[in-house]
Design a protein around this motif. Sequence first.
Motif, PDB file in Angstrom:
ATOM      1  N   VAL A 137      51.792  58.865  38.939  1.00  0.00           N
ATOM      2  CA  VAL A 137      52.517  60.119  38.731  1.00  0.00           C
ATOM      3  C   VAL A 137      52.152  61.104  39.851  1.00  0.00           C
ATOM      4  O   VAL A 137      52.954  61.929  40.253  1.00  0.00           O
ATOM      5  CB  VAL A 137      52.177  60.725  37.347  1.00  0.00           C
ATOM      6  N   THR A 138      50.921  60.994  40.338  1.00  0.00           N
ATOM      7  CA  THR A 138      50.416  61.841  41.413  1.00  0.00           C
ATOM      8  C   THR A 138      49.723  60.939  42.436  1.00  0.00           C
ATOM      9  O   THR A 138      49.501  59.756  42.168  1.00  0.00           O
ATOM     10  CB  THR A 138      49.372  62.846  40.877  1.00  0.00           C
ATOM     11  N   ASP A 139      49.364  61.486  43.589  1.00  0.00           N
ATOM     12  CA  ASP A 139      48.472  60.739  44.476  1.00  0.00           C
ATOM     13  C   ASP A 139      47.217  60.490  43.655  1.00  0.00           C
ATOM     14  O   ASP A 139      46.682  61.408  43.026  1.00  0.00           O
ATOM     15  CB  ASP A 139      48.144  61.537  45.738  1.00  0.00           C
ATOM     16  N   SER A 140      46.770  59.244  43.618  1.00  0.00           N
ATOM     17  CA  SER A 140      45.732  58.848  42.675  1.00  0.00           C
ATOM     18  C   SER A 140      44.805  57.809  43.289  1.00  0.00           C
ATOM     19  O   SER A 140      45.052  57.307  44.378  1.00  0.00           O
ATOM     20  CB  SER A 140      46.379  58.253  41.412  1.00  0.00           C
ATOM     21  N   ALA A 141      43.771  57.460  42.520  1.00  0.00           N
ATOM     22  CA  ALA A 141      42.848  56.402  42.933  1.00  0.00           C
ATOM     23  C   ALA A 141      42.465  55.574  41.718  1.00  0.00           C
ATOM     24  O   ALA A 141      42.314  56.094  40.613  1.00  0.00           O
ATOM     25  CB  ALA A 141      41.604  56.993  43.581  1.00  0.00           C
ATOM     26  N   LEU A 142      42.324  54.292  41.952  1.00  0.00           N
ATOM     27  CA  LEU A 142      41.910  53.335  40.926  1.00  0.00           C
ATOM     28  C   LEU A 142      40.661  52.609  41.393  1.00  0.00           C
ATOM     29  O   LEU A 142      40.411  52.506  42.597  1.00  0.00           O
ATOM     30  CB  LEU A 142      43.009  52.293  40.697  1.00  0.00           C
ATOM     31  N   MET A 143      39.914  52.085  40.449  1.00  0.00           N
ATOM     32  CA  MET A 143      38.823  51.167  40.748  1.00  0.00           C
ATOM     33  C   MET A 143      39.286  49.811  40.216  1.00  0.00           C
ATOM     34  O   MET A 143      39.605  49.679  39.031  1.00  0.00           O
ATOM     35  CB  MET A 143      37.526  51.615  40.078  1.00  0.00           C
ATOM     36  N   LYS A 144      39.367  48.828  41.113  1.00  0.00           N
ATOM     37  CA  LYS A 144      39.925  47.514  40.771  1.00  0.00           C
ATOM     38  C   LYS A 144      38.820  46.503  40.513  1.00  0.00           C
ATOM     39  O   LYS A 144      37.847  46.420  41.252  1.00  0.00           O
ATOM     40  CB  LYS A 144      40.803  47.029  41.926  1.00  0.00           C
ATOM     41  N   LEU A 145      38.995  45.721  39.445  1.00  0.00           N
ATOM     42  CA  LEU A 145      38.105  44.606  39.128  1.00  0.00           C
ATOM     43  C   LEU A 145      38.934  43.333  39.167  1.00  0.00           C
ATOM     44  O   LEU A 145      39.842  43.152  38.350  1.00  0.00           O
ATOM     45  CB  LEU A 145      37.475  44.785  37.741  1.00  0.00           C
ATOM     46  N   SER A 146      38.637  42.454  40.115  1.00  0.00           N
ATOM     47  CA  SER A 146      39.382  41.197  40.238  1.00  0.00           C
ATOM     48  C   SER A 146      38.912  40.187  39.198  1.00  0.00           C
ATOM     49  O   SER A 146      37.816  40.308  38.641  1.00  0.00           O
ATOM     50  CB  SER A 146      39.193  40.607  41.637  1.00  0.00           C
ATOM     51  N   ARG A 147      39.738  39.190  38.936  1.00  0.00           N
ATOM     52  CA  ARG A 147      39.369  38.132  38.001  1.00  0.00           C
ATOM     53  C   ARG A 147      38.138  37.377  38.503  1.00  0.00           C
ATOM     54  O   ARG A 147      37.246  37.044  37.732  1.00  0.00           O
ATOM     55  CB  ARG A 147      40.522  37.157  37.784  1.00  0.00           C
ATOM     56  N   ALA A 148      38.067  37.129  39.812  1.00  0.00           N
ATOM     57  CA  ALA A 148      36.914  36.409  40.382  1.00  0.00           C
ATOM     58  C   ALA A 148      35.616  37.194  40.142  1.00  0.00           C
ATOM     59  O   ALA A 148      34.591  36.614  39.760  1.00  0.00           O
ATOM     60  CB  ALA A 148      37.126  36.167  41.872  1.00  0.00           C
ATOM     61  N   ALA A 149      35.659  38.498  40.351  1.00  0.00           N
ATOM     62  CA  ALA A 149      34.474  39.329  40.124  1.00  0.00           C
ATOM     63  C   ALA A 149      34.117  39.351  38.639  1.00  0.00           C
ATOM     64  O   ALA A 149      32.946  39.282  38.267  1.00  0.00           O
ATOM     65  CB  ALA A 149      34.714  40.739  40.642  1.00  0.00           C
ATOM     66  N   PHE A 150      35.130  39.429  37.790  1.00  0.00           N
ATOM     67  CA  PHE A 150      34.916  39.415  36.341  1.00  0.00           C
ATOM     68  C   PHE A 150      34.242  38.117  35.913  1.00  0.00           C
ATOM     69  O   PHE A 150      33.277  38.129  35.145  1.00  0.00           O
ATOM     70  CB  PHE A 150      36.256  39.590  35.630  1.00  0.00           C
ATOM     71  N   LYS A 151      34.733  36.995  36.423  1.00  0.00           N
ATOM     72  CA  LYS A 151      34.143  35.691  36.072  1.00  0.00           C
ATOM     73  C   LYS A 151      32.683  35.612  36.529  1.00  0.00           C
ATOM     74  O   LYS A 151      31.838  35.046  35.843  1.00  0.00           O
ATOM     75  CB  LYS A 151      34.955  34.546  36.684  1.00  0.00           C
ATOM     76  N   SER A 152      32.391  36.195  37.684  1.00  0.00           N
ATOM     77  CA  SER A 152      31.021  36.216  38.182  1.00  0.00           C
ATOM     78  C   SER A 152      30.112  36.990  37.232  1.00  0.00           C
ATOM     79  O   SER A 152      29.007  36.551  36.906  1.00  0.00           O
ATOM     80  CB  SER A 152      30.989  36.837  39.583  1.00  0.00           C
ATOM     81  N   VAL A 153      30.583  38.148  36.754  1.00  0.00           N
ATOM     82  CA  VAL A 153      29.806  38.941  35.795  1.00  0.00           C
ATOM     83  C   VAL A 153      29.631  38.161  34.496  1.00  0.00           C
ATOM     84  O   VAL A 153      28.541  38.101  33.927  1.00  0.00           O
ATOM     85  CB  VAL A 153      30.477  40.309  35.534  1.00  0.00           C
ATOM     86  N   CYS A 154      30.697  37.519  34.033  1.00  0.00           N
ATOM     87  CA  CYS A 154      30.637  36.761  32.774  1.00  0.00           C
ATOM     88  C   CYS A 154      29.669  35.582  32.860  1.00  0.00           C
ATOM     89  O   CYS A 154      29.054  35.222  31.857  1.00  0.00           O
ATOM     90  CB  CYS A 154      32.023  36.270  32.378  1.00  0.00           C
ATOM     91  N   SER A 155      29.528  35.012  34.042  1.00  0.00           N
ATOM     92  CA  SER A 155      28.586  33.890  34.182  1.00  0.00           C
ATOM     93  C   SER A 155      27.148  34.357  33.963  1.00  0.00           C
ATOM     94  O   SER A 155      26.294  33.586  33.540  1.00  0.00           O
ATOM     95  CB  SER A 155      28.730  33.217  35.543  1.00  0.00           C
ATOM     96  N   ARG A 156      26.893  35.634  34.220  1.00  0.00           N
ATOM     97  CA  ARG A 156      25.545  36.187  34.002  1.00  0.00           C
ATOM     98  C   ARG A 156      25.372  36.769  32.604  1.00  0.00           C
ATOM     99  O   ARG A 156      24.257  36.923  32.134  1.00  0.00           O
ATOM    100  CB  ARG A 156      25.248  37.259  35.052  1.00  0.00           C
TER     101      ARG A 156
END
Length: 170
Positions: A137-156
């Motif tokens: 809606v406005t100039d904005s910013a997101l923080m993205k979490l990829s599936r690969a990074a998520f899987k890495s966290v889940c492995s721990r």
Amino acid sequence: EERPAPPIVEAPRAPSPEPEAASPARSDGYFDAHGYEAPPSESSPVRYVEAAVRAPDVARAIAFALSRVECVKDEAVCVKGDIGHEMYFVAEGKFKVLIHLPGGGRKVVAILKEGSYFGEVALTSEDCRRTADVIAVTDSALMKLSRAAFKSVCSRFPDFEDDITGRTRT
């Protein structure tokens, strides 16, 4: 006689799961000048994750895997029908979520602002299709979490994966 301050030593960091994932520096609130763990600051990526993930160790691991995405007004982040490979945390600005109506057209069903997140189902399902459009809606910013990074966290943190998988299926 005054003792000199101890030297600043970089804390060890886990390797990044993919090249685009940036690891936050100590100045982002993870360690103080003496190497002791410190609470996240206002600019720390951990604060975007804490609302979604209540376990501090998991939130910190996810924050290390986040990458920042800048969006301009009216930019589509997600388009209905596209295959999703990541989830997003809103860091700045606002986004609208639009569903497609059966007779044509679209309807705004939510406005997302800082602290909101979306796209989490894409992390647990290989061929997950987006169910709505998400547009800045406005100039904005997101923080993205990829599936690969998520899987890495889940492995721990296997209990976290079970918790998230259960939540995204309900």
